[in-house]
Design a protein around this motif. Structure first.
Motif, PDB file in Angstrom:
ATOM      1  N   SER B 238      55.135 -13.410  25.409  1.00 45.88           N
ATOM      2  CA  SER B 238      54.995 -12.366  26.467  1.00 45.88           C
ATOM      3  C   SER B 238      53.453 -11.747  26.408  1.00 45.88           C
ATOM      4  O   SER B 238      52.848 -11.885  27.510  1.00 45.88           O
ATOM      5  CB  SER B 238      55.931 -11.216  25.885  1.00 45.88           C
ATOM      6  OG  SER B 238      55.869 -10.336  27.193  1.00 45.88           O
ATOM      7  N   ASP B 242      50.840 -11.144  29.387  1.00 37.13           N
ATOM      8  CA  ASP B 242      50.372 -10.076  29.950  1.00 37.13           C
ATOM      9  C   ASP B 242      48.992  -9.959  29.902  1.00 37.13           C
ATOM     10  O   ASP B 242      48.227  -9.308  30.665  1.00 37.13           O
ATOM     11  CB  ASP B 242      51.174  -8.961  29.060  1.00 37.13           C
ATOM     12  CG  ASP B 242      52.491  -8.711  29.335  1.00 37.13           C
ATOM     13  OD1 ASP B 242      53.030  -9.248  30.193  1.00 37.13           O
ATOM     14  OD2 ASP B 242      53.344  -8.451  28.390  1.00 37.13           O
ATOM     15  N   LYS B 245      47.640 -11.496  32.756  1.00 39.14           N
ATOM     16  CA  LYS B 245      48.030 -10.247  33.863  1.00 39.14           C
ATOM     17  C   LYS B 245      46.669  -9.695  34.071  1.00 39.14           C
ATOM     18  O   LYS B 245      46.112  -9.283  35.052  1.00 39.14           O
ATOM     19  CB  LYS B 245      49.033  -9.525  33.839  1.00 39.14           C
ATOM     20  CG  LYS B 245      49.421  -8.644  34.810  1.00 39.14           C
ATOM     21  CD  LYS B 245      50.043  -9.216  35.858  1.00 39.14           C
ATOM     22  CE  LYS B 245      50.388  -8.133  37.046  1.00 39.14           C
ATOM     23  NZ  LYS B 245      50.262  -8.610  38.431  1.00 39.14           N
ATOM     24  N   ARG B 251      50.354 -13.068  35.903  1.00 36.53           N
ATOM     25  CA  ARG B 251      50.849 -13.101  34.488  1.00 36.53           C
ATOM     26  C   ARG B 251      51.684 -14.680  34.288  1.00 36.53           C
ATOM     27  O   ARG B 251      52.648 -14.973  34.998  1.00 36.53           O
ATOM     28  CB  ARG B 251      52.218 -12.372  34.544  1.00 36.53           C
ATOM     29  CG  ARG B 251      52.891 -11.811  33.298  1.00 36.53           C
ATOM     30  CD  ARG B 251      53.935 -10.866  33.433  1.00 36.53           C
ATOM     31  NE  ARG B 251      54.672 -10.588  32.151  1.00 36.53           N
ATOM     32  CZ  ARG B 251      55.625 -11.317  31.625  1.00 36.53           C
ATOM     33  NH1 ARG B 251      55.807 -12.785  32.342  1.00 36.53           N
ATOM     34  NH2 ARG B 251      55.816 -11.425  30.255  1.00 36.53           N
ATOM     35  N   ARG B 382      49.239  -7.872  22.488  1.00 35.25           N
ATOM     36  CA  ARG B 382      48.255  -7.869  23.729  1.00 35.25           C
ATOM     37  C   ARG B 382      46.943  -7.816  23.617  1.00 35.25           C
ATOM     38  O   ARG B 382      45.916  -8.608  24.005  1.00 35.25           O
ATOM     39  CB  ARG B 382      48.992  -6.882  24.645  1.00 35.25           C
ATOM     40  CG  ARG B 382      48.187  -7.216  26.241  1.00 35.25           C
ATOM     41  CD  ARG B 382      48.760  -6.285  27.003  1.00 35.25           C
ATOM     42  NE  ARG B 382      48.161  -4.881  26.878  1.00 35.25           N
ATOM     43  CZ  ARG B 382      47.996  -3.882  27.660  1.00 35.25           C
ATOM     44  NH1 ARG B 382      48.316  -4.081  28.980  1.00 35.25           N
ATOM     45  NH2 ARG B 382      47.488  -2.753  27.409  1.00 35.25           N
ATOM     46  N   ASN B 414      59.639 -11.255  29.375  1.00 46.44           N
ATOM     47  CA  ASN B 414      58.651 -10.111  29.486  1.00 46.44           C
ATOM     48  C   ASN B 414      59.265  -9.138  28.600  1.00 46.44           C
ATOM     49  O   ASN B 414      60.421  -8.373  28.607  1.00 46.44           O
ATOM     50  CB  ASN B 414      58.720  -9.582  31.041  1.00 46.44           C
ATOM     51  CG  ASN B 414      57.665  -8.577  31.225  1.00 46.44           C
ATOM     52  OD1 ASN B 414      57.585  -7.731  30.325  1.00 46.44           O
ATOM     53  ND2 ASN B 414      57.195  -8.685  32.349  1.00 46.44           N
TER      54      ASN B 414
END
Lengths: 481, 1040
Positions: B238, B242, B245, B251, B382, B414
């Motif tokens: 994920s 992200d 994104k 995404r 992230r 997600n």
């Protein structure tokens, strides 16, 4: 030319149940030679001493020993039955170590047998007259040891019910023959040959004694059996003459087997590609080891027998000493072989070979190697001392150690070479299972059971031969010294 | 080679349950009326009658009581009733195919169907080999744009899941079996109530690569006011999505082009192991390292990691750093590149001087290879992924090695949505929860809490193949079919669409997810109809090659995939402002060098646990640890000594209130500060494998009483910045004092002999020829072993007048992934023997991968060497077999004749490569169901016989027969043993050594070619090629 010693076969055993020699004619000891048989026996006493063992009911000691031996054999039978029913996987073998206890036991037992053949054949040809007291039992030991040995190549196969495929015989599969290049096929021939000749040799030696038993017994059944097996022995000079020729020939035939059988067994390893197996020293090394271990086993057996069967007059300290000396000699050869192996491994420059021998001595199974060295190289050195050689208890204990050492020698060769061979990724260990131990014990059970039965049903000492050496060490004129 | 014609009709029928229940395949799609049993019986009877009438007069000999006519009538009747009995049976429990033989199918001949692998989400194209109506082998589809012929071990083993007898037989309602009709009735009522009351409906799945399924779910959920579909992956990617994104406005999960990359820097991304598309990546990685041309083509691969992963074991430069150091290195790399590129990125890192030097050297290297480099990161964080995006952007890699125009859809979970959903579930606001292709109770943190929470939800529906941890809490369990018995579509990457077609009638009373959803919406349509409708609407319109949908569909079915117009075109500009803001609001993982860190990683075989019921995978040795049937706590030797634990001692790992006790494995090449544990073990129901091995006096169970296979470590997974984090800091480790037995297929790990004298150095055996790229560039035979001329007294007794089969394995290409091992297992009916037998070194695999560690001048290296029967020309095994059960054939094969073997094992003892395998027991081939996977072309071996690699002689024979039938000579490449076919790296080449133009002959002339233990003079037919590491000359490893 070897002239067969006519003296080896003394007067006929035909009427010996009667006291043949009057007591006043008992021989006198010579100061020059030690007598082989103590107690100034007469022919009649000899016959009586040996045959009466078979007439009496078994002693409690015999029953006790038989019970233990048969029980251990029972464990062996159970183990082998379970093995055949379940698969060879019940042993601790694996993909890397394909042979361990099974082939170790096989080589060990074959080796044990060698002393018997050496005593009966080679010592006969070399006119070692002291052999007469032990040759019968030693030959029996050979046969029982070969039986024990022969079992292992059969039960170690994945499909023992097809083990007969190792025998070349015309068949409907093509015919499909065996692979004559395989040492296992040579083994099959060697062992079959060895067993047959040993059996015949032993049986021929038994004939005069069987005749004696035939003449002594009062039981009709026994008489019939002994009559059948004594082949109508009549004890005439002509019979003796032919008999002695045959015995000599058989001794000549059996003599090369002492060398050949263990040589061929060693080829199982020597012709392979595995470092630690692939060495040219193995044949002499195996033969020396075989005689070494065989004499140790003969000693173990004889020391028990002379005690239990009260045969101290026949198996004397002199016999024991002689055998101890052979052990010193063969033990020396074995020690030399160990050192040569190490030297050749070092000198060959072959990295795999080198590592295998370092690994034997220092690797994870180093304890087996050092057990072997202590038992086979150090223990025989005690026999240099006469005090020890003539101490029955000490000799007995030391002989057991040599038996253990020689089992470990085979184990070290078979197993440690396999555990770490060429590709380190496939290295593996070996741990015996209960079934491995059960099968090994069972082979001892089988051996001792057969030996105890032998002691009950056949004369343990060659009566005819012993009579021939009664005069050994006796003053030629029968005078007292 | 492949029979692709007429697949559509055949396959289409398979899914038609009404026909399938008969246990035979009828072809009503061809337009012919199906032949009924009745009519067939009548015909047969008439035939008999006519025959009888003609010969009645000559029938003089009548056996007592019954004449020939009556006998034939009775016999005919018995046969017919047997047929009828077989056909009228309600369902196929024991599938007996071809009671009435379909005309197109020849018994015993293999038919190949193109379909898609469902072993993981990567969606590799496979060909399913079906014999007599049963799929028995999966192989990579060479034409598939992603996997291009390779197939990993997991994919191949997924076939066995089809024949799992523990799969659900019927739908369940409150744990009791029910019928679909009843379930549907009740479901519709429930759904109506929810619809009326406006209850919250949540649909939780793993990433669904099937467009139809996604569309069906969204249609289904549209019927509710408050409904949401949440996708999550137990092994989450994920953060990558992200981060994109933030930086690229979309995404998405990029597709990485390893073949285009000359410099690859990976931060703990195990892309050759199982990092989201391992087969595709292995292919690409291999393509960049062919050593062709001058200078030789070979990418440079640097790998940061704390544990030893499969990818790390292949890296040219492996940087064994702590997780904190790795993070700092990533930051420093970004910092250095930001300076060079002048991009606005403000990060600061503190590094030890040793690592600092290496990182700055890497930065130089990367900068020089701008546009031809690739930086990837396996951390689901992230912050880290943002930095990676920035780095790749600064290096100009977007649009070149990082493709976001045609992104991957393999993983789209997600984590943020999952976190919200979990909160909803815990707070009790969810009315209905549907779970499909996911097992949250098992693989999410706080599984126990989740289980309790699920019980409070009024309606929980699970779509599952078996009653797993989650289905256990569900009111309704809808059995779903295995991927090989159903229709499903895939879109693993933008523009690549594929079909899974059924290869066998469903073995269970299962129903595809989309059919269930359709049924609950009142649509009585089959999965095939639903998919076709969806494709006609959304996929067919994206291509121009075909004008008729039927044609397009058939063509796709035949090839297994279709390439269509990509949908989205993303901008490739990186938004540094957004990036800076996002960096400020997210945090790196909370790990410090002062503590132990726990690293959780997906097992190379179990993945996230979905294959825990697959005994093939349990017995596949882990490519690194070589451990089977367990997961372990890997620690470094120093750490183990500090903790006072030895191999196999049970270690207690505690962190954040979670605790686990598992056996220690001492892992060379691992950082001292970490403990690594594989996920995917400890699944419910795996105690079924307790007695999988042979049972005998001293046998130990594969699974201890009351235990499961391995331990589940998922409860350590936690959310960090809205992402699932697999790094756990502040871990306490403690020895428990308990011992545990591990089973390994390799006990000694080094090429060097052990130092028995206590010397510093010891002999390094000449097994793996390796060199450095610098040396290789100068001398193509660099690193070759010194060869003495060998004299042989052995006559050349084989003439090899026709073919002479040989194999060359390129150690430079082999990654050690073990796909070949699994391919061999499936192809050659190799039994699963259980943990105890492996512990006793009695594993049965015909090909193994020897993995050697080497530590030289402080450089830790790993080498993988596939080892199989070398088919020696002067084979030591052949001479010693007393009964000629192993012989050489005229084509150079060393053959094992099972029914002649008496099992002396002399051959195995005398094999220097120790590749022979003995049947120590009558090994079981699974249960009745598992037996269906057996390859009928390969003998199942009995106990007491030796076996080993046959070079897939059944394939050689088949290729020869086919060539003869077609009246052509055998072409190079016609024969592909299972291992060769499956290898994602194409490391193995097989062919005729007598043909000078064959690939094998060409490779044998390569200076890199050598043979293992050549000095023994056994003349192996298998050769290897030097392993070339992209290192400087000075680090070259000298050979002993």
């Amino acid at each position: 030319m070897v002239e067969p010693s006519t003296a080896a076969f003394a007067p006929a055993a035909i009427d010996t149940h009667a006291v043949a020699t009057p007591a006043e004619h008992k021989p006198a000891w010579s100061i020059l030679r030690k007598p082989l048989i103590l107690g100034r026996k007469t022919y009649g006493e000899v016959t009586h001493d040996i045959c009466s063992l078979l007439d009496r009911k078994p002693t409690a000691a015999w029953w006790g020993a038989f019970f233990v031996a048969a029980s251990v054999l029972g464990i062996g039978i159970a183990s082998v039955t379970y093995l055949i029913a379940t698969g060879v996987g019940v042993w601790g073998l694996n993909n890397t170590v394909g042979w361990a206890f099974d082939i170790t036991n096989f080589v060990f037992w074959i080796g044990i047998g060698h002393a018997g053949t050496l005593i009966s054949a080679i010592l006969f040809l070399f006119r070692q007259r002291w052999r007469t007291s032990v040759n019968r039992s030693a030959e029996a030991m050979t046969i029982f040891a070969v039986i024990c040995a022969g079992l292992f190549p059969i039960i170690h196969t994945g499909r023992p019910w097809f083990a007969y495929w190792l025998i070349p015989y015309p068949n409907t599969r093509g015919p499909l023959w065996v692979n004559f290049r395989s040492p296992l096929v040579w083994d099959m021939f060697a062992i079959a040959c060895y067993f047959t000749i040993s059996l015949v040799f032993w049986y021929v030696g038994l004939i005069p004694d069987l005749a004696t038993l035939r003449d002594r017994t009062k039981s009709k059944i026994k008489k019939a059996i002994y009559s059948f097996f004594s082949l109508g022995w009549e004890g005439s000079t002509r019979t003796w003459h032919r008999y002695e020729k045959l015995y000599l020939l058989l001794a000549g035939l059996a003599t090369p087997l002492v060398v050949s059988v263990h040589t061929i067994v060693s080829w199982d390893f020597a012709t392979s590609i595995i470092p630690g197996w692939h060495t040219t020293i193995l044949p002499p090394y195996f033969v020396a080891g075989a005689v070494f271990s065989g004499f140790a086993m003969v000693l173990t057996l004889m020391l028990i027998t002379r005690k239990v069967m009260a045969l101290e007059d026949y198996i004397t300290l002199y016999h024991i000493e002689q055998m101890c000396k052979i052990i010193i000699a063969t033990g020396g050869m074995v020690a030399l072989a160990y050192m040569t192996e190490l030297f050749v491994a070092y000198y060959s420059g072959n990295e795999y070979e080198r590592f295998t021998f370092i690994n034997r001595a220092l690797g994870p199974y180093a304890w087996t190697y050092w057990t072997m060295v202590s038992c086979n190289v150090l223990v025989p050195q005690f026999f240099w001392f006469k005090k020890i050689r003539t101490n029955v208890t000490a000799v007995f204990i030391l002989s057991i150690f040599i038996n253990i050492g020689m089992w470990f020698e085979r184990f070290v060769i078979v197993m440690t070479s396999l555990t770490r061979d060429y590709l380190p990724a496939s290295w593996a260990g070996f741990t015996p299972t209960l079934l491995d131990i059960g099968t090994l014990m069972g082979s001892f059970g089988l051996f001792f059971t057969l030996f105890l039965l032998f002691a009950r049903f056949l004369p343990m000492i060659a009566i005819g031969e012993v009579k021939a050496v009664l005069s050994y060490g006796v003053h030629p004129k029968g005078e007292n010294a | 080679m492949y029979f692709r014609g007429n697949l559509f009709q055949f396959s289409a029928v398979l899914n038609n349950k009404k026909d399938c229940v008969r246990g035979c395949f009828q072809h009503d799609m061809d337009g012919r009326p199906p032949i009924t049993e009745g009519s067939r019986l009548k015909d047969a009877d008439c035939g008999n009658m006519n025959h009888e009438d003609q010969h009645n007069t000559t029938n003089a000999h009548t056996p007592a009581g019954i004449d020939r006519r009556s006998f034939l009538k009775l016999a005919g009747f018995s046969f017919a009733s047997a047929c009828l009995a077989g056909c009228e049976k309600g369902r196929v429990e024991k599938a007996i195919p071809f009671l009435i033989q379909p005309e197109e199918i020849t018994p015993g001949l293999a038919y190949w169907y193109a379909t898609t692998c469902a072993g993981c989400n990567a969606g590799c194209g496979v060909m399913a080999k079906c014999i007599d109506g049963r799929p028995i082998k999966l192989e990579g589809n060479p034409a598939h744009p992603l996997s291009r012929g390779g197939l990993c071990a997991v994919g191949q083993a997924s076939l066995l899941g089809l024949y799992d007898s523990h799969r659900l037989k019927n739908p369940l309602r409150n744990g009791r079996e029910t019928t679909w009709d009843q379930l549907d009735g009740e479901m519709m009522k429930e759904l109506e109530t929810i619809r009326r009351n406006g209850g919250a409906v949540r649909f939780l799945t793993s990433t669904l690569t099937s467009p139809t399924t996604r569309a069906m779910i969204s249609t289904f959920l549209r019927g509710f006011q408050n409904a949401k579909h949440v996708q999550y992956d137990a092994i989450s990617y994920s953060a990558i999505l992200d981060a994109h994104k933030v930086t690229h406005g979309e995404r998405l999960l990029p597709r990485y082009r390893f073949d285009q990359a000359e410099v690859i820097v990976s931060f703990d991304a195990d892309f050759l192991g199982n990092w989201f598309s391992p087969v595709e990546f292995t292919k690409g990685y291999r393509a960049g390292r062919t050593l062709e041309g001058d200078p030789p083509r070979c990418s440079f691969h640097a790998h940061f990691e704390s544990r030893l992963s499969l990818t790390g074991s292949n890296a040219d430069e492996r940087l064994c750093v702590s997780p904190a150091e790795m993070y700092e290195s990533l930051k420093r790399l970004a910092e250095l590149l930001a300076v060079r590129s002048g991009k606005p990125l403000a990060v600061h890192a503190t590094l030890s001087p040793a690592v600092e030097t290496k990182v700055s050297a890497l930065a130089d290297r990367l900068w020089k290879a701008r546009g031809k480099s690739l930086v990837i990161c396996g951390m689901n964080n992230r912050h880290g992924q943002l930095l990676v995006n920035a780095i790749n952007d600064m290096l100009d890699n977007y649009g070149r090695t990082v493709d976001i125009a045609r992104p991957s859809y393999q993983y789209a979970g997600n984590d943020a949505e999952l976190e919200v959903l979990l909160r909803e579930i815990r707070s009790g606001t969810v009315t209905a929860l549907f779970v499909a292709e996911a097992n949250p109770v098992y693989d999410l943190p706080d599984g126990a809490v989740l289980r309790e929470a699920l019980k409070k939800i009024p309606l929980v529906v699970s779509f599952a193949e078996r009653v797993d941890e989650t289905a256990d809490c569900a009111r309704f369990v809808c059995p779903t079919p295995h991927a090989l018995e159903t229709w499903i579509d895939h879109e693993p990457a933008e523009g690549v669409v594929a079909i899974s077609q059924p290869t066998i009638p469903p073995l269970r009373n299962s129903r595809p997810l989309i059919e269930s959803l359709a049924a609950w919406m009142g649509i009585k349509e089959s999965a095939l109809d639903l998919i076709q409708r969806e494709w006609e609407r959304t996929v067919f319109t994206r291509q121009a090659a075909e004008t008729s949908f039927t044609k397009f569909w058939n063509k796709t079915l035949e090839t297994g995939y279709a390439e269509v117009q990509p949908k989205v075109q993303s901008s490739t500009a990186c938004d540094y402002a957004a990036l800076a803001a996002a960096l400020a609001s997210s945090h790196p993982p909370a790990v410090a060098d002062s503590d132990y860190t726990l690293i959780l990683f997906p097992s190379l075989t179990m993945l996230d646990g979905r294959h825990a019921h697959n005994p093939w995978l349990h017995e596949l040795p882990d490519p690194i640890t070589k451990i089977v049937w367990d997961n372990v706590a890997s620690v470094s030797r120093t750490t183990a000594e500090k903790l006072g634990v030895k191999e196999g001692d049970v270690l207690r790992i505690e962190a954040n209130g979670s605790m686990i006790e598992m056996p220690t494995h001492i892992q060379p090449g691992q950082h001292d500060g970490v403990v690594a544990v594989a996920l995917g073990y400890g699944r419910k129901g795996t105690d079924r494998f307790t007695n999988i091995g042979p049972s005998w006096l001293q046998a130990r169970p594969t699974v201890a009483p009351g235990e499961l296979v391995g331990k589940n470590a998922a409860h350590f997974v936690h959310f960090l910045n809205g992402h699932l984090s697999y790094l756990i800091g502040k871990v306490s480790l403690q020895a428990t004092g308990t011992k545990y037995t591990l089973a390994k297929t390799q006990e000694y790990d080094l090429q060097r002999e052990p130092n028995l004298f206590g010397k510093q150095t010891s002999e390094r055996r000449r097994l793996i020829q390796e060199t450095t790229l610098a040396a290789y560039a100068m001398d193509r035979s660099a690193g070759s072993f010194h060869r003495e001329p060998l004299d042989s007294m052995w006559p050349e007794d084989h003439k090899y007048l026709g073919y002479r089969w040989g194999m060359v394995i390129d150690l430079n290409a082999c990654t050690g992934c073990s796909a070949c091992v699994m391919a061999c297992q499936a192809e050659n009916n190799i039994p699963v023997v259980g943990k105890d037998e492996v512990r006793r070194n009695r594993e049965m695999s015909w090909i193994r991968i020897d993995r050697y560690y080497d530590e030289d001048n402080g450089t830790f290296s790993v080498a993988h060497q596939p080892m199989l029967c070398q088919h020696c020309a002067h084979a030591p095994c052949e001479t010693v077999c007393p009964v000629l059960a192993t012989v050489h054939n005229e084509e150079g094969l060393n053959q094992q004749i099972y029914n002649r073997c008496v099992g002396t094992r002399y051959c195995a003892n005398n094999c220097p490569y120790k590749v022979r395998r003995f049947n120590w027991f009558q090994y079981r081939h699974g249960d009745e169901m598992h037996k269906m996977v057996l390859n009928p072309d390969v003998t199942v071996r009995d106990r007491g016989v030796m076996e080993k690699c046959s070079f897939c002689i059944q394939r050689i024979q088949l290729a020869k027969i086919e060539a003869k039938r077609d009246g052509r000579p055998l072409q190079d490449g016609d024969v592909q043993p299972a291992c060769v076919q499956s290898c994602p790296a194409q490391a193995i080449v097989f062919g005729d050594m007598n043909d000078p133009n064959s690939e094998v002959s060409k490779r044998m002339k390569d200076p890199r070619y050598y043979r293992v233990l050549e000095e023994l003079g056994v003349h192996p037919a298998v050769g290897y090629m030097t392993l070339v590491r992209n290192r400087d000359k000075k680090t070259e490893v000298p050979h002993g």
